[in-house]
Design a protein around this motif. Structure first.
Motif, PDB file in Angstrom:
ATOM      1  N   LEU A  36       0.821  -1.221   0.000  1.00  0.00           N
ATOM      2  CA  LEU A  36       0.000   0.000   0.000  1.00  0.00           C
ATOM      3  C   LEU A  36       0.852   1.268   0.000  1.00  0.00           C
ATOM      4  O   LEU A  36       0.453   2.288  -0.568  1.00  0.00           O
ATOM      5  N   ILE A  37       2.018   1.208   0.631  1.00  0.00           N
ATOM      6  CA  ILE A  37       2.874   2.401   0.662  1.00  0.00           C
ATOM      7  C   ILE A  37       3.312   2.764  -0.756  1.00  0.00           C
ATOM      8  O   ILE A  37       3.310   3.934  -1.149  1.00  0.00           O
ATOM      9  N   LEU A  38       3.664   1.748  -1.540  1.00  0.00           N
ATOM     10  CA  LEU A  38       4.056   2.014  -2.924  1.00  0.00           C
ATOM     11  C   LEU A  38       2.875   2.506  -3.739  1.00  0.00           C
ATOM     12  O   LEU A  38       3.006   3.390  -4.588  1.00  0.00           O
ATOM     13  N   ARG A  39       1.702   1.930  -3.472  1.00  0.00           N
ATOM     14  CA  ARG A  39       0.510   2.384  -4.211  1.00  0.00           C
ATOM     15  C   ARG A  39       0.169   3.820  -3.852  1.00  0.00           C
ATOM     16  O   ARG A  39      -0.243   4.615  -4.708  1.00  0.00           O
ATOM     17  N   LYS A  40       0.345   4.162  -2.585  1.00  0.00           N
ATOM     18  CA  LYS A  40       0.117   5.563  -2.183  1.00  0.00           C
ATOM     19  C   LYS A  40       1.098   6.487  -2.895  1.00  0.00           C
ATOM     20  O   LYS A  40       0.716   7.558  -3.392  1.00  0.00           O
ATOM     21  N   SER A  41       2.351   6.060  -2.946  1.00  0.00           N
ATOM     22  CA  SER A  41       3.353   6.881  -3.636  1.00  0.00           C
ATOM     23  C   SER A  41       3.001   7.036  -5.111  1.00  0.00           C
ATOM     24  O   SER A  41       3.143   8.119  -5.680  1.00  0.00           O
ATOM     25  N   ALA A  42       2.518   5.948  -5.723  1.00  0.00           N
ATOM     26  CA  ALA A  42       2.112   6.025  -7.129  1.00  0.00           C
ATOM     27  C   ALA A  42       0.946   6.992  -7.306  1.00  0.00           C
ATOM     28  O   ALA A  42       0.893   7.762  -8.273  1.00  0.00           O
ATOM     29  N   ALA A  43      -0.008   6.940  -6.374  1.00  0.00           N
ATOM     30  CA  ALA A  43      -1.149   7.863  -6.451  1.00  0.00           C
ATOM     31  C   ALA A  43      -0.700   9.311  -6.316  1.00  0.00           C
ATOM     32  O   ALA A  43      -1.198  10.206  -7.018  1.00  0.00           O
ATOM     33  N   ALA A  69      -1.103  12.246  -9.023  1.00  0.00           N
ATOM     34  CA  ALA A  69      -1.719  13.540  -8.716  1.00  0.00           C
ATOM     35  C   ALA A  69      -0.867  14.688  -9.251  1.00  0.00           C
ATOM     36  O   ALA A  69      -1.386  15.682  -9.747  1.00  0.00           O
ATOM     37  N   VAL A  70       0.449  14.534  -9.137  1.00  0.00           N
ATOM     38  CA  VAL A  70       1.333  15.569  -9.691  1.00  0.00           C
ATOM     39  C   VAL A  70       1.270  15.575 -11.209  1.00  0.00           C
ATOM     40  O   VAL A  70       1.214  16.629 -11.849  1.00  0.00           O
ATOM     41  N   ILE A  71       1.243  14.388 -11.798  1.00  0.00           N
ATOM     42  CA  ILE A  71       1.182  14.292 -13.259  1.00  0.00           C
ATOM     43  C   ILE A  71      -0.120  14.873 -13.788  1.00  0.00           C
ATOM     44  O   ILE A  71      -0.158  15.538 -14.831  1.00  0.00           O
ATOM     45  N   MET A  72      -1.228  14.653 -13.063  1.00  0.00           N
ATOM     46  CA  MET A  72      -2.533  15.127 -13.518  1.00  0.00           C
ATOM     47  C   MET A  72      -2.678  16.642 -13.453  1.00  0.00           C
ATOM     48  O   MET A  72      -3.689  17.182 -13.880  1.00  0.00           O
ATOM     49  N   GLN A  73      -1.649  17.324 -12.942  1.00  0.00           N
ATOM     50  CA  GLN A  73      -1.686  18.783 -12.984  1.00  0.00           C
ATOM     51  C   GLN A  73      -1.664  19.275 -14.432  1.00  0.00           C
ATOM     52  O   GLN A  73      -2.130  20.366 -14.734  1.00  0.00           O
ATOM     53  N   ASP A  74      -1.148  18.437 -15.322  1.00  0.00           N
ATOM     54  CA  ASP A  74      -1.139  18.749 -16.755  1.00  0.00           C
ATOM     55  C   ASP A  74      -2.384  18.135 -17.395  1.00  0.00           C
ATOM     56  O   ASP A  74      -2.594  16.919 -17.359  1.00  0.00           O
ATOM     57  N   SER A 125      -6.168   9.879  -3.760  1.00  0.00           N
ATOM     58  CA  SER A 125      -7.284   9.528  -4.647  1.00  0.00           C
ATOM     59  C   SER A 125      -8.236  10.711  -4.805  1.00  0.00           C
ATOM     60  O   SER A 125      -8.710  11.009  -5.907  1.00  0.00           O
ATOM     61  N   LEU A 126      -8.543  11.392  -3.701  1.00  0.00           N
ATOM     62  CA  LEU A 126      -9.415  12.558  -3.775  1.00  0.00           C
ATOM     63  C   LEU A 126      -8.791  13.666  -4.619  1.00  0.00           C
ATOM     64  O   LEU A 126      -9.468  14.340  -5.396  1.00  0.00           O
ATOM     65  N   THR A 127      -7.478  13.860  -4.459  1.00  0.00           N
ATOM     66  CA  THR A 127      -6.788  14.875  -5.265  1.00  0.00           C
ATOM     67  C   THR A 127      -6.869  14.526  -6.744  1.00  0.00           C
ATOM     68  O   THR A 127      -7.105  15.390  -7.593  1.00  0.00           O
ATOM     69  N   LEU A 128      -6.660  13.248  -7.055  1.00  0.00           N
ATOM     70  CA  LEU A 128      -6.775  12.806  -8.451  1.00  0.00           C
ATOM     71  C   LEU A 128      -8.169  13.079  -9.000  1.00  0.00           C
ATOM     72  O   LEU A 128      -8.333  13.620 -10.106  1.00  0.00           O
ATOM     73  N   LEU A 129      -9.189  12.703  -8.225  1.00  0.00           N
ATOM     74  CA  LEU A 129     -10.562  12.883  -8.671  1.00  0.00           C
ATOM     75  C   LEU A 129     -10.870  14.359  -8.884  1.00  0.00           C
ATOM     76  O   LEU A 129     -11.540  14.742  -9.856  1.00  0.00           O
ATOM     77  N   ARG A 130     -10.372  15.197  -7.990  1.00  0.00           N
ATOM     78  CA  ARG A 130     -10.624  16.637  -8.128  1.00  0.00           C
ATOM     79  C   ARG A 130     -10.026  17.175  -9.424  1.00  0.00           C
ATOM     80  O   ARG A 130     -10.681  17.929 -10.155  1.00  0.00           O
TER      81      ARG A 130
END
Length: 1607
Positions: free
Chosen positions: A225-232, A236-241, A279-284
């Motif tokens: 889960l720690i790696l999955r959190k890091s991936a998320a 989230a940073v990538i989705m800024q674009d 996940s919430l940041t990604l969805l936003r």
């Protein structure tokens, strides 16, 4: 009409609408048919009409409109019973999109607000409400964002009822109760709203494949889960674009996020809680850019309640709550966010669909947790009425139109001004559009180029001083306009002045001395203008301007600018005139300010002529300022402003190294001595305690400037003096002049009171001076003697200041440097008479025990809780950027001006990183010599970060008190000062520069008392704490700010200062860690410390500095990288097994950047050789460690999939070009340096390591003709050696020979590594005639064992698995490579015969050479040609002369083992087996040897027998030898499984296809052994894991059994 701009029309429209509504829905119509009346209001039942009334009508400032609008809405909302079902449904349908706007007015105390609340209340009863289910739920959630608390309370109650009735509520978290609901009322009222803005870059920065890989990690259930959190978080940073959104939408990201959220609210959802926030940041971010998805998700009630439950679970996490609030904004206000829904988009430029915005009325009425753009500040249907003719007649309007018309007609102001100045004026338009005189003047004044030309013209044509001064004032205003309009860049004024000959215009005023007061006033204005101009262009001053100014300042008499600094006798007599005195003082002030600005502007000079002029100007100015320092000329002694001004100029001047060394008449040291005399006179005259005039006082600026000048002067004297005799010039008599008998003792006691001055800058400078003076042993002794009468002495005083938690960091930092300098001088452990430096001395008054030297140092540190204080300092380190309040005076004192020429600026330009490494100057010294002020820096290390200060603790009398407490001390050091100050409860923040100094101090302590200091580190966990501060993220962020240079970024100087301080700390920490590794590696070798430390180091090493322009910051980076490389190299040397995996993993993570970084560092061999050396040394050690591990793990089956350096160098395709470039720069570094250059040796080591590990590097070396060049170099060395032999002078010859021998060794080592396991390179060496060259060098090789060993290693590598190479050794040198016969030997000889001859010498003196010879022969033994030469030379006869061990010693000698290895290789071929069998007694000798033991290789004789048994021709001889047969049979009963396998295989080979062998082997003894071995093996292997070797052994025994049992 509802949005008409005329109020009367708007009021009438609203009034008519209200009358119609009243008429249709009034109570008086109860008796009439409903259907006929309701149709009258249908014209209002449209979303756009209701939006207009709700968004703009209610907000109208005029009461006539807003009261009517509210009445209309109230009648509609309360008219359900008076409407038909069709009309009511139509009204609700039209109202639903407007509800987000309308709910902003919800209020429990307002009639309209209550009506709006009824929409939500009614729907909560049994599901039969006014609004649809989804719309109702959205309205309830929306009420949680309303500003009225009472409305939010009502919303909570409604939501509670809904959540308890929700399907599956029992299985979801959290349980709904009063405690949970009590948190909800203000849950979404956040303090820091989120910014919704996304980026829309033109180019993709990240590859789409990379995004998909990160997404796969995020959704994978098999990954931690720690790696999955890091991936998320990365997603989230990538989705800024925005361009990246399409990839994740295709992969169903939204569905996966909703799935995670559902898991989270389930009863066992704690497991996935870590994924919620990213996940919430990604969805936003996805929702923000996708209106279609917003519409879809906003219609899902389950998602809305799901998000609400998530916010309840994480109610204490403001980040998650804010994210949920942002999602609610996107989903609940989606209807009103689309502008095209409410207005007809008449513009050709459609609004971007990715921009989320809300009506201004919504933003005002709700407490939104996001920053959102606003639209519809006014109604989209409002119109702009055309202006009336009366408006156009107004003068301001007509003036604006006239100027705009002319600017447009002539295409800009430049053409318009040309037309105005031309003689031919053509009238092309009406007189009303013709420019007036005022217009013309305004245009000329506001146009910079025209205005400046006019100013210069006015100066040239001026008839009086007043006109010139007015023109200069106007020019100053243009500079001011540039400063206000073009921050950070050159404005129109600066650009225009570069093209105008203004120097000539002003030159005439600067070449003559002023004759009257008016002349002086004019000169003041001119100098003030020049000063302003230099300030504005300080970052990029034109060389022409500097040349002009410097030439002007250096011209022969008259030279008014320098001469006016010093008043003449006539001017002194005229000072009775107050006005004239004030003017002259102002003139001198402006001159000093100009010189200070000129000094600071010349920092980044590169022009050679300008630099020469600047150097001469420095010394000339120094001499002139020295004349101004008239401290003994009464009655002008009390001119404090003049004295302060002079000293401030001195402070700026002396900050430049070498300022005294450019005078043709006066020696540098003489100038320094004069400066020292004058400055010390200022100190002694103004301090009451030090004698002089008791009625005088000393101004703050005078003190500060004097001490700072003394600090600079100490460094200049150290640089200019040839010896340390100058130190005595700093000594002053102790005692006051008021005493009857003044003492004659000399010392530095005058310096001590400055350490406790009120002004922290004075304390800082005076301690810095102490630090500079103590870099010499005489300074340490003098300062210690001067502190004898102070409680605690010098050591106690320094430690007290250092550990004073209420003191600012820059002062404590200098105290740390003094402490460090005191530790440099070796100190004894016991009292030694007549020893110059005894170190600290402590005394126990009770027992009378005294300690001195190192024991006293340990007692002092223990007594003052040094390491506990240091622990607290690290914990209170402030890593942020230093910001200052411009309205506050720094350091509890009134500011004396923040201009560039103020003394505060001199401290601002203190270069902390200049102390980064004293070892960089002199590796043998631990002193901190560099305390220079470099004016090129614009960074500050002030300490206004004191959040709270602790009072000085009361003195507590401990048993150890430092000797010498006869006299009272200064106020800050009480008479009974104790060094055991308890740790204060309140502490100030500590800065990284102070911790850097502490690291250097700890390094010195570790060198002085290694064991005790290491134990103290371990007990206080200091290394872990110090490493925890080293964070690369801060440096990366700051560097990105420097590269981006955004308008909102902090000042560049502040950011550069922060980066410099952090880099300085990393350098100091790395040096400390290196010392720890040398003293006690366990201090550093800890997984929890080592891994993050290595990661941070590699991140710092891979920071891109391409766009950084500041040369000193680049130098700081290079210096830090040098120390980091040295640390990594030391880690590998001292703790290779522990650190190598982490280093390799770290390098692999940033591999492409790492390779570029290596290329950059190695490419700096000429400009920064230390960095090049450090990087190459690290690369060499790293690759060497890789090779070691490869050899260690060669026989092991490794399950670890961590990357190796070999795989990174040879298998990565992304960085292939960079790797080629790296190979190229290392080769250039090797080939471009002389043989005496240290850098060449380092480059050789790196190149050799690289060639030994990387096949790609070998390929590049082959392409670069390295093999040919090395062979050619060997030929050249051979010729040089032969030539030197013929010359006389054996001593010189020996020295030259050593040089050639080293070069030859390097060439052979390079060839060795280049040929390693590379057949293509071996072919190239064969074509380059390597063997004949070595053959020609053979006599020289015989003279040097190390050289011979290198040559043999080269030959071993060359001949391994290369038959052609082996054969080349059999050739005669004659004809292949013509050389002198004396060195070649007899015609027909070969290099192989030379090798055989050397191997025949038994025993060789050098065992290493002997081993290499036999290893080489073992390679040759595999070649058919070489075996023929061996047989013809009768070399193998030497084997028979070996002696066997006798007595109890049954171990074979090393020479015997070497022979057995050779014979084993010979036995691999049938011709070699025949060679062995032809040796008389060889089998018997081998039989005897098989009975002996050897640790490393006990089975060589057996393996030789084994090989011989496979040849049919050899079988009879083996069978006929009873000793051999008994040895082979005995192997079956051996305890060693290897011996059993060898024996079984040999016996099977004998009996295979050879019937005669059966007779011998059917011997009962042998057959019994075979049967027993077979039964034992079957039992043993039945219960154990089957291996290939065990299977082969069974197969051998089975075949033996079968053959022996057959008839």
């Amino acid at each position: 009409m509802l949005s008409h701009p005329l109020l009367q029309v708007k009021v009438k429209t609203y009034h008519c609408c209200l009358e119609i509504v009243k008429e249709c829905l009034g109570v008086h119509n109860v008796s009439k048919p409903v259907s006929s009346l309701c149709n009258g209001i249908h014209f209002l039942l449209h979303p756009k009409v209701l939006y207009e009334i709700s968004a703009f009508g209610i907000q109208e400032p005029k009461n006539e409109v807003n009261a009517t609008a509210k009445a209309i809405l109230m009648h509609l909302l309360q008219g359900r019973l008076r409407m038909t079902a069709l009309t009511w449904n139509k009204f609700i349908e039209s109202l639903c999109p407007v509800i987000p706007v309308l709910q902003g007015y919800a209020d429990t105390e307002d009639p309209l607000g209550n009506c709006i609340l009824l929409l939500s209340k009614a729907s909560s009863e049994a599901g039969e409400g006014i609004l649809p289910c989804t719309t109702w739920l959205k309205s309830i959630l929306r009420l949680l964002l309303v500003k009225k608390p009472s409305v939010r309370v009502l919303a909570v109650k409604l939501l509670a009822s809904h959540l308890t009735r929700e399907e599956g509520a029992d299985t979801k978290r959290p349980s709904i109760d009063a405690r949970v609901l009590s948190r909800v009322t203000n849950l979404f009222i956040v303090k820091k709203p989120i910014e919704l803005k996304l980026d829309d870059r033109r180019e993709l920065i990240i590859k789409l494949e990379t995004v998909e890989k990160v997404y796969d990690i995020f959704i994978s259930d098999d990954i931690d889960l720690i790696l999955r959190k890091s991936a998320a978080e990365q997603l989230a940073v990538i989705m800024q674009d925005i361009k990246m959104h399409a990839v994740v939408k295709k992969l169903c990201l939204t569905d996966k996020i909703i799935e995670y959220l559902n898991k989270c609210v389930s009863q066992d959802g704690e497991v996935v809680e870590c994924l919620v926030q990213p996940s919430l940041t990604l969805l936003r971010k996805v929702l923000c850019a996708d209106p279609v998805l917003r519409v879809s998700l906003s219609q899902q009630p389950s998602l809305l309640t799901l998000l609400f439950r998530v916010s309840l679970i994480f109610h204490e996490d403001c980040t998650i709550v804010t994210e949920v609030g942002a999602l609610f904004c996107l989903l609940l206000f989606d209807e009103v966010s689309r502008m095209d829904m409410w207005s007809d988009n008449l513009s050709n430029k459609p609004s971007s669909p990715s921009v989320f915005s809300l009506p201004v009325s919504v933003s005002r009425r709700y407490h939104l947790p996001v920053h959102v753009l606003g639209h519809h500040a006014v109604s989209p249907y409002s119109i702009v009425l055309p202006l009336s003719a009366d408006c156009l007649a107004l003068k301001p309007v007509s003036d604006m139109l006239r100027i705009a018309w002319n600017l447009s007609w002539y295409h800009g102001s430049d053409n318009l001004l040309k037309q105005m100045n031309s003689e031919t004026k053509i009238q092309e338009f009406l007189d009303t559009l013709k420019l007036s005189t005022e217009d013309t003047l305004s245009l000329k004044m506001t146009h910079t180029a025209s205005g400046l030309k006019d100013c210069l013209r006015s100066i040239v044509q001026a008839a009086a001083h007043r006109e010139v001064r007015a023109a200069l004032t106007r020019m100053s205003f243009y500079l001011l306009n540039d400063r206000l309009s073009f921050k950070g860049g050159t404005g129109p004024c600066g650009i225009t002045l570069k093209s105008l000959s203004w120097h000539t215009t002003l030159n005439r005023f600067l070449q003559v001395l002023p004759a009257c007061t008016e002349d002086e006033k004019l000169l003041i204005d001119i100098i003030h203008f020049l000063n302003k101009l230099l300030k504005e262009q300080r970052k990029n001053v034109p060389v022409e301007l500097l040349n002009w100014l410097l030439e002007l300042l250096l011209r022969q008499s008259p030279n008014p600018l320098l001469e006016l600094l010093l008043l003449t006798e006539s001017q002194v007599r005229e000072e009775a005139d107050d006005i004239r005195t004030a003017v002259r003082q102002q003139l001198q002030k402006e001159l000093v300010a100009l010189f200070n600005t000129l000094l600071l502007s010349s920092v980044a000079l590169t022009d050679r002529k300008c630099l020469e002029l600047f150097y001469v100007f420095q010394t000339q100015l120094a001499l002139k300022l020295l004349q101004c320092l008239r401290v003994t000329d009464a009655p002008h002694f009390y001119g404090l402003p003049s004295l302060e001004r002079t000293l401030r100029g001195m402070a700026h001047l002396t900050a430049f190294p070498g300022w005294s060394s450019h005078s043709p008449l006066t020696k540098p040291l003489e100038i320094c001595v004069k400066y020292l005399s004058g400055l010390l006179e200022v100190i002694t005259s103004f301090y009451v305690e030090r004698g002089g005039n008791a009625m005088s006082f000393m101004g703050k600026g005078v003190t500060k400037s004097t001490v700072l000048c003394l600090l600079h002067l100490s460094h200049e004297m150290m640089a200019q003096a040839q010896s340390s005799e100058w130190m005595s010039l700093w000594f002053l008599p102790l005692g006051s002049h008021s005493e009857e008998h003044a003492t004659t003792q000399q010392g530095l006691a005058w310096l001590i009171p400055l350490w406790v001055d009120r002004d922290p800058e004075v304390r800082f400078s005076s301690l810095g001076l102490g630090s500079a003076l103590t870099t010499l042993e005489t300074g340490c002794v003098a300062l210690a003697n001067s502190c004898q009468n102070i409680s605690g002495g010098l050591w106690g005083t320094v430690v007290n200041i250092l550990l004073d938690q209420s003191e600012c960091s820059m002062v404590r930092r200098e105290a740390a440097f003094i402490f460090q300098n005191l530790l440099v001088i070796p100190m004894p452990s016991v009292i030694i008479k007549d020893y110059t430096w005894q170190g600290p001395c402590v005394h126990d008054e009770d027992s009378g025990l005294s300690l001195i030297g190192k024991p006293a140092l340990q007692a002092l540190l223990y007594h003052c809780h040094f390491y506990e204080h240091l622990n607290q300092m690290v914990k209170h380190c402030y890593l942020g950027r230093y910001t200052f309040d411009s309205n506050c005076s720094a350091l509890n004192g009134t500011s004396e001006g923040n201009d560039l020429n103020g003394l505060d600026d001199s401290f601002k330009f203190w270069r902390a990183p200049s102390r980064m490494s004293s070892q960089d100057r002199d590796p043998s010294s631990l002193s901190t010599l560099e305390t220079m002020v470099a004016a090129s820096s614009a960074s500050a290390e002030f300490q206004p970060l004191v959040l709270c200060t602790a009072p000085l603790p009361e003195a507590s009398h401990d048993q150890f008190v430092a000797q010498g407490q006869h006299e009272t001390a200064t106020p800050r050091l009480p008479h009974d000062s104790s060094l055991s100050a308890p740790l204060p409860r309140q502490c100030v923040f500590v800065t990284p520069p102070l911790l850097s100094a502490m690291c250097s101090l700890l390094d010195s302590l570790l060198a002085t008392t290694p064991g005790d200091t290491a134990n103290a580190f371990r007990q206080a966990s200091l290394i872990e704490l110090l490493c925890s501060i080293a964070d690369a993220t801060l440096i990366e962020t700051s560097v990105q700010e420097l590269q981006a240079l955004l308008p909102a970024s902090p000042p560049v100087e502040h950011t550069q200062a922060q980066v410099s301080f952090l880099l300085e700390y990393l350098s100091s920490l790395s040096r400390l860690l290196q010392s720890c590794l040398l003293v006690d590696p366990d201090l550093v070798i800890q997984d929890e410390l080592l891994k993050p430390l290595i990661t941070n180091i590699i991140r710092v090493l891979t920071i891109c500095t391409k766009d950084i322009t500041d040369t000193e910051l680049i130098s700081a980076f290079y210096q830090t990288w040098t120390h980091l490389f040295n640390l990594l190299a030391t880690l590998l040397r001292k703790a290779g097994p522990a650190s190598f995996p982490s280093i390799t993993m770290g390098l692999a993570r940033y591999w492409a950047t790492v390779v570029d970084m290596f290329c950059k560092c190695v490419g700096l061999s000429s400009t920064c050789p230390t960095l090049c050396t450090a990087s190459l040394q690290f690369l060499s050690v790293l690759l060497t460690e890789e090779a070691k591990r490869h050899l260690q793990d060669k026989d092991k089956t490794s399950l670890c999939h961590s990357p190796t350096m070999a795989s990174l160098l040879d298998k990565t395709q992304e960085s292939q070009k960079s790797l080629e470039q790296l190979n190229e720069v290392i080769l250039q570094c090797y080939e471009g340096k002389s043989s005496r250059d240290v850098l060449k040796r380092v480059a050789v080591n790196a190149l050799m390591s690289l060639l030994s590990v990387s096949r790609r590097a070998q390929k590049h070396a082959l392409k670069a003709h390295l093999i040919d060049s090395c062979v050619e170099q060997m030929k050249h060395i051979h010729a040089q050696l032969n030539l030197e032999c013929l010359r006389p002078g054996r001593a010189a010859l020996k020295k030259k020979e050593d040089g050639f021998i080293k070069e030859l060794s390097i060439a052979m080592q390079l060839l060795r590594n280049c040929l390693y396991q590379n057949e293509e390179c071996k072919e190239a060496a064969l074509e380059a005639h390597l063997v004949p060259v070595l053959h020609s060098l053979w006599p020289w090789l015989l003279m040097d064992d190390s050289l011979m060993q290198t040559a043999l290693q080269l030959l071993c590598v060359y001949t391994a698995n290369f038959p052609n190479g082996c054969s080349s050794l059999c050739w005669s040198s004659y004809g292949q490579y013509p050389v002198q016969a004396a060195h070649r030997g007899a015609p027909g000889s070969s290099l192989m015969l030379c090798i055989l001859k050397m191997a025949s010498q038994v025993p060789l003196e050098n065992t290493a050479v002997q081993q290499m010879v036999f290893m080489f022969l073992s390679n040759l033994a595999l070649s058919h040609d070489c075996k023929g030469v061996i047989q013809k030379s009768n070399f193998l006869q030497n084997f028979l002369s070996l002696t066997l061990p006798r007595g109890g010693n049954k171990h074979l000698s090393n020479l015997t083992i070497l022979w057995l290895k050779l014979l084993l290789n010979i036995s691999f071929g049938e011709d070699g087996q025949q060679m062995i069998l032809r040796l008389d007694g060889c089998l018997d000798l081998l039989t005897e040897m098989s009975k002996c033991k050897h640790k490393s290789s006990p089975y060589f004789p057996l393996l030789i027998f084994h090989n011989i048994c496979f040849s049919p021709a050899n079988k009879p001889k083996i069978l006929a030898n009873e000793k051999v047969m008994s040895v082979l049979a005995a192997c079956l009963e051996s305890e060693s499984q290897n011996a059993q396998r060898i024996g079984a295989a040999a016996l099977w080979a004998l009996i295979h296809n050879y019937q005669k062998a059966k007779t011998t082997l059917k011997n009962p003894s042998i057959k019994r052994r075979v049967d027993e071995a077979y039964s034992t093996a079957k039992k043993t292997f039945l219960n154990s894991e089957e291996t290939p070797l065990n299977a082969y052994y069974l197969k051998c025994l089975e075949n033996l059994m079968q053959q022996l049992n057959s008839p």
